[in-house]
Design a protein around this motif. Structure first.
Motif, PDB file in Angstrom:
ATOM      1  N   LYS A   1       1.352  11.992  -9.564  1.00 45.22           N
ATOM      2  CA  LYS A   1       0.915  13.300  -9.643  1.00 45.22           C
ATOM      3  C   LYS A   1       1.071  14.414  -9.060  1.00 45.22           C
ATOM      4  O   LYS A   1       1.546  15.767  -9.965  1.00 45.22           O
ATOM      5  CB  LYS A   1      -0.246  13.520  -7.839  1.00 45.22           C
ATOM      6  CG  LYS A   1      -1.164  12.747  -8.266  1.00 45.22           C
ATOM      7  CD  LYS A   1      -1.917  12.551  -6.983  1.00 45.22           C
ATOM      8  CE  LYS A   1      -3.040  12.035  -6.813  1.00 45.22           C
ATOM      9  NZ  LYS A   1      -3.975  11.760  -5.438  1.00 45.22           N
TER      10      LYS A   1
ATOM     11  N   GLU B   1       1.666   6.924  -6.722  1.00 51.70           N
ATOM     12  CA  GLU B   1       0.704   7.938  -7.003  1.00 51.70           C
ATOM     13  C   GLU B   1       0.859   9.151  -6.774  1.00 51.70           C
ATOM     14  O   GLU B   1       0.729   9.502  -7.662  1.00 51.70           O
ATOM     15  CB  GLU B   1      -0.529   7.317  -6.576  1.00 51.70           C
ATOM     16  CG  GLU B   1      -1.549   5.985  -6.699  1.00 51.70           C
ATOM     17  CD  GLU B   1      -2.277   5.934  -5.998  1.00 51.70           C
ATOM     18  OE1 GLU B   1      -2.754   6.748  -4.930  1.00 51.70           O
ATOM     19  OE2 GLU B   1      -3.190   5.162  -5.758  1.00 51.70           O
ATOM     20  N   GLN B   2       1.619   9.108  -6.016  1.00 56.12           N
ATOM     21  CA  GLN B   2       2.533  10.747  -5.805  1.00 56.12           C
ATOM     22  C   GLN B   2       3.453  10.768  -6.544  1.00 56.12           C
ATOM     23  O   GLN B   2       3.503  12.256  -7.527  1.00 56.12           O
ATOM     24  CB  GLN B   2       3.176  10.763  -3.989  1.00 56.12           C
ATOM     25  CG  GLN B   2       1.881  10.124  -3.539  1.00 56.12           C
ATOM     26  CD  GLN B   2       1.254  11.756  -3.060  1.00 56.12           C
ATOM     27  OE1 GLN B   2       1.493  12.664  -3.415  1.00 56.12           O
ATOM     28  NE2 GLN B   2      -0.134  11.591  -1.831  1.00 56.12           N
TER      29      GLN B   2
ATOM     30  N   GLU C   1       0.928  -0.659  -0.210  1.00 55.95           N
ATOM     31  CA  GLU C   1       0.132  -0.208   0.085  1.00 55.95           C
ATOM     32  C   GLU C   1       1.009   1.131   0.241  1.00 55.95           C
ATOM     33  O   GLU C   1       0.889   2.231  -0.359  1.00 55.95           O
ATOM     34  CB  GLU C   1      -0.628  -0.365   1.345  1.00 55.95           C
ATOM     35  CG  GLU C   1      -1.950   1.193   1.050  1.00 55.95           C
ATOM     36  CD  GLU C   1      -2.822   1.618   0.110  1.00 55.95           C
ATOM     37  OE1 GLU C   1      -3.002   2.628  -0.388  1.00 55.95           O
ATOM     38  OE2 GLU C   1      -3.244  -0.155  -0.374  1.00 55.95           O
ATOM     39  N   ASP C   2       2.176   1.445   1.092  1.00 60.88           N
ATOM     40  CA  ASP C   2       3.087   2.359   1.142  1.00 60.88           C
ATOM     41  C   ASP C   2       3.386   2.868  -0.820  1.00 60.88           C
ATOM     42  O   ASP C   2       3.862   3.785  -1.303  1.00 60.88           O
ATOM     43  CB  ASP C   2       4.132   2.426   2.437  1.00 60.88           C
ATOM     44  CG  ASP C   2       3.477   1.884   3.228  1.00 60.88           C
ATOM     45  OD1 ASP C   2       2.341   3.076   3.288  1.00 60.88           O
ATOM     46  OD2 ASP C   2       3.976   1.668   4.853  1.00 60.88           O
TER      47      ASP C   2
ATOM     48  N   ARG D   1       2.304   1.499  -3.834  1.00 58.57           N
ATOM     49  CA  ARG D   1       0.824   2.402  -4.425  1.00 58.57           C
ATOM     50  C   ARG D   1       0.794   3.472  -4.340  1.00 58.57           C
ATOM     51  O   ARG D   1       1.226   4.508  -5.478  1.00 58.57           O
ATOM     52  CB  ARG D   1      -0.311   1.563  -4.581  1.00 58.57           C
ATOM     53  CG  ARG D   1      -0.963   1.887  -5.390  1.00 58.57           C
ATOM     54  CD  ARG D   1      -1.692   0.578  -5.117  1.00 58.57           C
ATOM     55  NE  ARG D   1      -3.210   1.394  -3.801  1.00 58.57           N
ATOM     56  CZ  ARG D   1      -3.220   2.488  -4.117  1.00 58.57           C
ATOM     57  NH1 ARG D   1      -3.565   2.715  -4.483  1.00 58.57           N
ATOM     58  NH2 ARG D   1      -4.270   2.392  -2.580  1.00 58.57           N
ATOM     59  N   GLU D   2       0.792   3.994  -2.874  1.00 56.46           N
ATOM     60  CA  GLU D   2       0.636   5.795  -2.477  1.00 56.46           C
ATOM     61  C   GLU D   2       1.465   6.313  -2.927  1.00 56.46           C
ATOM     62  O   GLU D   2       1.682   7.121  -3.694  1.00 56.46           O
ATOM     63  CB  GLU D   2       0.497   5.261  -1.021  1.00 56.46           C
ATOM     64  CG  GLU D   2      -0.167   6.986  -0.457  1.00 56.46           C
ATOM     65  CD  GLU D   2       0.234   6.664   0.439  1.00 56.46           C
ATOM     66  OE1 GLU D   2       0.395   8.285   1.516  1.00 56.46           O
ATOM     67  OE2 GLU D   2      -0.565   6.730   1.469  1.00 56.46           O
TER      68      GLU D   2
END
Length: 112
Positions: A15, A11-12, A4-5, A7-8
């Motif tokens: 962005k 994503e960051q 999860e970390d 993937r986040e």
């Protein structure tokens, strides 16, 4: 690190790359200009700032070409000048070799 970390974090990054993050005026600040730092950088990469006057149309064309190659127009101009100088040095070297082979007297006779 958990999936999860990871993937986040990805994503960051996306962005930031897309401009979704980091482009708000609230995060912009003016940075002070330090001539000593710029001089040190220029010296370390052996660059010297110069001024040159060029026609606006030529500058616009150079910017268009540079954009096509994902360059700034000033690095493009440096590349163009390096290519030109390398080519001209070869021509001058060849002419000098011809002069050595023919000799200066023969060259003057051919010119007259």
């Amino acid at each position: 690190m958990k999936k999860e970390d990871i993937r986040e974090a990805v994503e960051q990054d996306e962005k930031w790359d897309s401009g979704e993050l980091g482009q708000e005026e609230a995060y912009v600040e003016r940075v002070g200009f330090d001539q000593a730092i710029e001089d040190a950088i220029n010296q370390s990469v052996r660059l010297r700032p110069i001024s040159i006057r060029m026609e606006e149309e030529l500058i616009d064309d150079l910017k268009t070409i540079a954009e096509h190659y994902n360059l700034g127009y000033q690095p493009l101009i440096r590349q163009l000048l390096k290519r030109f100088v390398a080519s001209e040095k070869k021509v001058l070297k060849q002419r000098a070799q011809v002069m050595e082979i023919k000799g200066p007297e023969d060259q003057r006779a051919n010119e007259g």
